[in-house]
Design a protein around this motif. Structure first.
Motif: not given
Length: 281
Positions: A121-126, A143-154, A160-163, A175-180
């Motif tokens: 599946g796909k995972a969303l992580i705050f 669980y063999e999840i390979k597609d992640f979306v990371i959402v953070t304030r900064d 840094l997380f990806k690295e 993929r990464g996004f800020t909350f905004d």
């Protein structure tokens, strides 16, 4: 039988239930043991850590903010702890310090009942800290999840997380996004809250970006385990399943207990109930 002495080290962690779990295990198995909470300020950490580990302690749980900084004090660390650069469990034997990460095991344990819903599946992580990394590692390996979306304030934390992700996790897509700037409306097998929002000191604060539609999420997993978490109340009517961090807390503690003693306790209902607010729906 040997008397065991455990400890928990962290900063501002008087709320932690870890000591209660170990005491419940001691009682259930008729073991003579104790667990002490060591609340350590960062500027005193080096000296106090040396002092604690130099005393007759068999095992230490490590929590915020020392899971990474403690590594430099250890003689050996286990592969999982090395991969995610976080140690939450230390075994002390014959003057040596062995570091482990039982958070990945603890995180994954209550998700076993949802294995088929999670696979591929796909995972969303705050969040983009150590807890988020442990969640990603466990979801990928178990669980063999390979597609992640990371959402953070900064935004800087996203890179840094990806690295920091181990290069041997082949096929991983982050993929990464800020909350905004999170504007995607996607379907996810799981959403994990790895932030303190909704937790002990921020129980009324929601971690969700404004564009996040919780109805598109099958499983919501909040790593906070306080009973007054308003996030849990909000999502229970919107997602198929929701669970808080209480089962994870118990599972990772019992994994540490086994590593420290060689005694394999059961993840029993009686121990889980010692927290009094396990929330799984």
């Amino acid at each position: 039988m040997k008397k065991f002495r455990f400890g928990l080290i962290g900063n501002n962690v008087t709320y932690s239930k870890s000591a209660d779990i170990f005491k419940a295990v001691f009682k259930q198995h008729d073991i003579d043991g104790s667990c002490e909470v060591f609340n350590i300020c960062p500027d005193e950490f080096n000296q106090k850590f040396q002092s604690i580990t130099g005393s007759a302690v068999d095992g230490l749980s490590v929590t915020i903010p020392y899971k990474k900084s403690v590594i430099s004090f250890l003689d050996e660390i286990a592969p999982v702890a090395h991969a995610i650069e976080a140690v939450n469990s230390i075994r002390l034997i014959d003057g040596k310090r062995f570091g482990y990460n039982t958070d990945c095991f603890g995180f994954s344990y209550p998700l076993r009942q949802f294995s088929e819903k999670l696979k591929h599946g796909k995972a969303l992580i705050f969040g983009a800290g150590g807890a988020a990394k442990a969640a990603l590692y466990a979801l990928f390996t178990d669980y063999e999840i390979k597609d992640f979306v990371i959402v953070t304030r900064d935004e800087k934390k996203i890179q840094l997380f990806k690295e920091s992700i181990p290069s041997d996790l082949k096929g991983l897509h982050i993929r990464g996004f800020t909350f905004d700037n999170y504007t995607k409306v996607e379907r996810y097998a799981i959403c994990v809250n790895c932030t303190p929002l909704g937790g002990w000191n921020m129980s009324d604060v929601m971690p969700f970006p404004s564009k996040c539609d919780m109805r598109t999420i099958k499983i919501y997993y909040d790593l906070n385990y306080n009973a007054d978490n308003k996030c849990m109340e909000f999502v229970q009517s919107k997602t198929q399943h929701s669970l808080d961090g209480s089962a994870m807390l118990v599972a990772q503690a019992l994994r540490s207990f086994y590593l420290w003693t060689g005694i394999k306790p059961s993840l029993s209902l009686s121990i889980s109930k010692s927290l009094e607010h396990s929330c799984v729906t």
